[in-house]
Design a protein around this motif. Structure first.
Motif, PDB file in Angstrom:
ATOM      1  N   ASP A   1     -40.406  80.044 -78.066  1.00 32.40           N
ATOM      2  CA  ASP A   1     -41.810  79.635 -78.012  1.00 32.40           C
ATOM      3  C   ASP A   1     -42.674  80.606 -77.221  1.00 32.40           C
ATOM      4  OD1 ASP A   1     -40.403  78.986 -75.735  1.00 32.40           O
ATOM      5  OD2 ASP A   1     -41.489  77.129 -75.339  1.00 32.40           O
ATOM      6  N   LEU A   2     -42.116  81.782 -76.880  1.00 30.69           N
ATOM      7  CA  LEU A   2     -42.839  82.765 -76.072  1.00 30.69           C
ATOM      8  C   LEU A   2     -43.005  84.084 -76.818  1.00 30.69           C
ATOM      9  CD1 LEU A   2     -41.474  82.731 -72.399  1.00 30.69           C
ATOM     10  CD2 LEU A   2     -43.738  82.058 -73.168  1.00 30.69           C
ATOM     11  N   THR A   3     -44.099  84.762 -76.538  1.00 32.47           N
ATOM     12  CA  THR A   3     -44.251  86.157 -76.953  1.00 32.47           C
ATOM     13  C   THR A   3     -43.911  87.039 -75.756  1.00 32.47           C
ATOM     14  OG1 THR A   3     -46.563  86.266 -76.264  1.00 32.47           O
ATOM     15  CG2 THR A   3     -46.110  85.535 -78.531  1.00 32.47           C
ATOM     16  N   VAL A   4     -43.643  88.291 -76.006  1.00 28.64           N
ATOM     17  CA  VAL A   4     -43.369  89.235 -74.923  1.00 28.64           C
ATOM     18  C   VAL A   4     -44.574  89.331 -74.002  1.00 28.64           C
ATOM     19  CG1 VAL A   4     -42.938  91.648 -74.365  1.00 28.64           C
ATOM     20  CG2 VAL A   4     -41.660  90.564 -76.211  1.00 28.64           C
ATOM     21  N   GLU A   5     -45.766  89.318 -74.569  1.00 22.74           N
ATOM     22  CA  GLU A   5     -46.987  89.403 -73.767  1.00 22.74           C
ATOM     23  C   GLU A   5     -47.110  88.198 -72.837  1.00 22.74           C
ATOM     24  OE1 GLU A   5     -47.093  92.019 -77.065  1.00 22.74           O
ATOM     25  OE2 GLU A   5     -46.834  89.840 -77.065  1.00 22.74           O
ATOM     26  N   ALA A   6     -46.778  87.017 -73.331  1.00 23.46           N
ATOM     27  CA  ALA A   6     -46.842  85.809 -72.501  1.00 23.46           C
ATOM     28  C   ALA A   6     -45.792  85.850 -71.398  1.00 23.46           C
ATOM     29  CB  ALA A   6     -46.648  84.570 -73.374  1.00 23.46           C
ATOM     30  N   LEU A   7     -44.615  86.385 -71.721  1.00 25.64           N
ATOM     31  CA  LEU A   7     -43.569  86.517 -70.710  1.00 25.64           C
ATOM     32  C   LEU A   7     -43.998  87.483 -69.611  1.00 25.64           C
ATOM     33  CD1 LEU A   7     -40.643  85.804 -69.854  1.00 25.64           C
ATOM     34  CD2 LEU A   7     -39.892  87.816 -71.157  1.00 25.64           C
ATOM     35  N   GLN A   8     -44.613  88.583 -69.985  1.00 18.66           N
ATOM     36  CA  GLN A   8     -45.086  89.552 -68.994  1.00 18.66           C
ATOM     37  C   GLN A   8     -46.111  88.929 -68.051  1.00 18.66           C
ATOM     38  OE1 GLN A   8     -46.275  92.541 -71.882  1.00 18.66           O
ATOM     39  NE2 GLN A   8     -44.640  93.915 -71.212  1.00 18.66           N
ATOM     40  N   MET A   9     -46.898  88.002 -68.534  1.00 23.03           N
ATOM     41  CA  MET A   9     -47.935  87.372 -67.718  1.00 23.03           C
ATOM     42  C   MET A   9     -47.349  86.459 -66.646  1.00 23.03           C
ATOM     43  SD  MET A   9     -50.956  86.486 -70.468  1.00 23.03           S
ATOM     44  CE  MET A   9     -51.970  85.750 -69.190  1.00 23.03           C
ATOM     45  N   VAL A  10     -46.152  85.913 -66.895  1.00 21.72           N
ATOM     46  CA  VAL A  10     -45.538  85.002 -65.914  1.00 21.72           C
ATOM     47  C   VAL A  10     -44.396  85.675 -65.155  1.00 21.72           C
ATOM     48  CG1 VAL A  10     -46.206  82.910 -67.143  1.00 21.72           C
ATOM     49  CG2 VAL A  10     -43.998  83.991 -67.667  1.00 21.72           C
ATOM     50  N   THR A  11     -44.263  86.989 -65.295  1.00 18.34           N
ATOM     51  CA  THR A  11     -43.189  87.738 -64.638  1.00 18.34           C
ATOM     52  C   THR A  11     -43.794  88.805 -63.734  1.00 18.34           C
ATOM     53  OG1 THR A  11     -41.819  87.424 -66.611  1.00 18.34           O
ATOM     54  CG2 THR A  11     -41.059  89.041 -64.993  1.00 18.34           C
ATOM     55  N   ASP A  12     -43.546  88.685 -62.436  1.00 20.29           N
ATOM     56  CA  ASP A  12     -44.068  89.667 -61.484  1.00 20.29           C
ATOM     57  C   ASP A  12     -43.366  91.012 -61.643  1.00 20.29           C
ATOM     58  OD1 ASP A  12     -45.614  90.323 -58.926  1.00 20.29           O
ATOM     59  OD2 ASP A  12     -43.545  90.686 -58.283  1.00 20.29           O
ATOM     60  N   ALA A  13     -42.084  90.984 -61.927  1.00 21.30           N
ATOM     61  CA  ALA A  13     -41.302  92.219 -62.064  1.00 21.30           C
ATOM     62  C   ALA A  13     -41.686  92.969 -63.331  1.00 21.30           C
ATOM     63  CB  ALA A  13     -39.808  91.891 -62.098  1.00 21.30           C
ATOM     64  N   SER A  14     -41.484  94.263 -63.290  1.00 20.83           N
ATOM     65  CA  SER A  14     -41.626  95.079 -64.488  1.00 20.83           C
ATOM     66  C   SER A  14     -40.311  95.034 -65.266  1.00 20.83           C
ATOM     67  CB  SER A  14     -41.945  96.521 -64.109  1.00 20.83           C
ATOM     68  OG  SER A  14     -43.154  96.598 -63.382  1.00 20.83           O
ATOM     69  N   PHE A  15     -40.389  95.114 -66.576  1.00 21.68           N
ATOM     70  CA  PHE A  15     -39.174  95.176 -67.385  1.00 21.68           C
ATOM     71  C   PHE A  15     -39.430  95.981 -68.649  1.00 21.68           C
ATOM     72  CE2 PHE A  15     -41.311  91.159 -68.450  1.00 21.68           C
ATOM     73  CZ  PHE A  15     -41.364  91.180 -69.845  1.00 21.68           C
ATOM     74  N   THR A  16     -38.361  96.565 -69.155  1.00 20.08           N
ATOM     75  CA  THR A  16     -38.457  97.343 -70.376  1.00 20.08           C
ATOM     76  C   THR A  16     -38.024  96.496 -71.564  1.00 20.08           C
ATOM     77  OG1 THR A  16     -36.218  98.235 -70.066  1.00 20.08           O
ATOM     78  CG2 THR A  16     -38.046  99.521 -69.174  1.00 20.08           C
ATOM     79  N   ILE A  17     -38.469  96.921 -72.741  1.00 20.81           N
ATOM     80  CA  ILE A  17     -38.209  96.159 -73.960  1.00 20.81           C
ATOM     81  C   ILE A  17     -37.711  97.111 -75.035  1.00 20.81           C
ATOM     82  CG2 ILE A  17     -39.233  94.629 -75.691  1.00 20.81           C
ATOM     83  CD1 ILE A  17     -41.603  94.476 -73.473  1.00 20.81           C
ATOM     84  N   ASN A  18     -36.527  96.819 -75.553  1.00 19.08           N
ATOM     85  CA  ASN A  18     -36.027  97.545 -76.713  1.00 19.08           C
ATOM     86  C   ASN A  18     -36.124  96.594 -77.911  1.00 19.08           C
ATOM     87  OD1 ASN A  18     -34.521  98.728 -78.781  1.00 19.08           O
ATOM     88  ND2 ASN A  18     -33.025  99.626 -77.369  1.00 19.08           N
ATOM     89  N   PRO A  19     -37.105  96.782 -78.789  1.00 15.01           N
ATOM     90  CA  PRO A  19     -37.319  95.838 -79.895  1.00 15.01           C
ATOM     91  C   PRO A  19     -36.093  95.635 -80.774  1.00 15.01           C
ATOM     92  CG  PRO A  19     -39.127  97.402 -79.730  1.00 15.01           C
ATOM     93  CD  PRO A  19     -38.048  97.898 -78.813  1.00 15.01           C
ATOM     94  N   ASN A  20     -35.221  96.633 -80.800  1.00 14.65           N
ATOM     95  CA  ASN A  20     -34.030  96.531 -81.643  1.00 14.65           C
ATOM     96  C   ASN A  20     -32.905  95.721 -80.988  1.00 14.65           C
ATOM     97  OD1 ASN A  20     -35.162  98.224 -83.674  1.00 14.65           O
ATOM     98  ND2 ASN A  20     -34.669 100.009 -82.417  1.00 14.65           N
TER      99      ASN A  20
END
Length: 223
Positions: A195-214
Motif C-alpha cells: 500500500d506504499l509507494t517509494v516516495e511515500a516511504l521516503q517521506m516517513v524514513t529519516d535515513a537515506s536508502f538506495t533503490i534497485n528497481p530490479n
C-alpha cells in the motif's frame, strides 16, 4: 493483522533450515509461532534453553520453561535447559547464526539502540542486558521494529540519538512498512508494503536508502 504480527511473520521468512537463532525480548519471541513446518530452526534463548518451539496451549505450560520475555515455551525433542553461564558461552563463542532483536532506533550505518529508555535527564532504563553480547557474538543481526513511533516520527534514522547497543552490527532491518539490508554504502531497500509507494516511504524514513528497481519486491507476509 496488526503491525506487530506483520513484522513477526515477515521476519520468520529470513530463517533457514538448521540455523541456531536467538530470539530477543519483545516482538522477536513471537517468531517461534510462525515457522513453516518444513524448516527445522534451533531456537535459543539467553536465559538458558535450546531447541524450543511455539507457545504451548493454555493449561499445558510449565513455568520452568520460558523465553527471554518470561513467556512459556514448548520443548522439542532434543531440547535442553541450562544455566545462564552456558547460554552466554554459546552466544559469546560464536555459535549463534542469527539473533533477532527489537529496537528503539536503528540507523543507516547499521547502528542499533535497543535498551535505553530515558526517564530523566541523564538516566536510562532498564539496562542493556545480554543484547551487547548478542550483537557481538551472532553471525547475523536482524533488527525489527515499527517504522514510526506513536507520534509518526521515523525510527529508521540517519544517526541514532539514544545510547547504542552496538555500532555497525545490524545486517537487516524489518519494519511494518519495509525491509532494508545494511550494506557498506548504507541502506538498500529490499521490500516495500503493497500500500506504499517509494516516495511515500521516503517521506516517513529519516535515513537515506538506495533503490534497485530490479531487486525491490512487495513485502512478504510469511507463513
Amino acid at each position: 493483522m496488526d503491525a506487530r504480527e506483520r513484522i513477526v511473520r515477515r521476519t520468520a521468512l529470513e530463517l533457514q533450515d538448521g540455523e541456531v537463532v536467538n530470539l530477543g525480548f519483545g516482538m522477536p519471541v513471537g517468531i517461534a509461532n510462525y515457522i513453516s513446518p518444513e524448516k527445522a530452526i534451533i531456537f535459543q534463548t539467553e536465559n538458558g534453553a535450546l531447541m524450543f518451539g511455539p507457545t504451548p496451549e493454555l493449561g499445558s505450560e510449565d513455568s520452568d520453561f520460558a523465553n527471554a520475555a518470561s513467556q512459556p515455551i514448548t520443548l522439542l525433542p532434543g531440547s535442553s535447559i541450562f544455566d545462564i553461564a552456558t547460554s552466554f558461552a554459546i552466544i559469546r563463542g560464536g555459535h549463534v547464526d542469527v539473533t533477532i532483536l527489537g529496537a528503539l532506533e536503528v540507523d543507516q550505518s547499521g547502528n542499533i539502540a535497543n535498551w535505553a529508555i530515558p526517564f530523566d535527564e541523564v538516566k536510562y532504563l532498564p539496562g542493556m542486558g545480554g543484547a551487547m553480547d548478542l550483537v557481538g557474538g551472532a553471525k547475523k543481526v536482524i533488527a525489527i521494529l515499527k517504522h514510526c513511533d506513536k507520534n509518526g516520527n521515523s525510527k529508521i534514522l540517519q544517526s541514532c540519538t539514544l545510547p547504542l547497543t552496538g555500532k555497525g552490527v545490524v545486517d537487516t532491518i524489518i519494519t511494518d512498512q519495509a525491509v532494508f539490508s545494511v550494506t557498506e554504502n548504507g541502506l538498500e531497500l529490499e521490500e516495500i508494503a503493497p500500500d506504499l509507494t517509494v516516495e511515500a516511504l521516503q517521506m516517513v524514513t529519516d535515513a537515506s536508502f538506495t533503490i534497485n528497481p530490479n531487486k525491490v519486491r512487495e513485502y512478504q507476509m510469511g507463513f
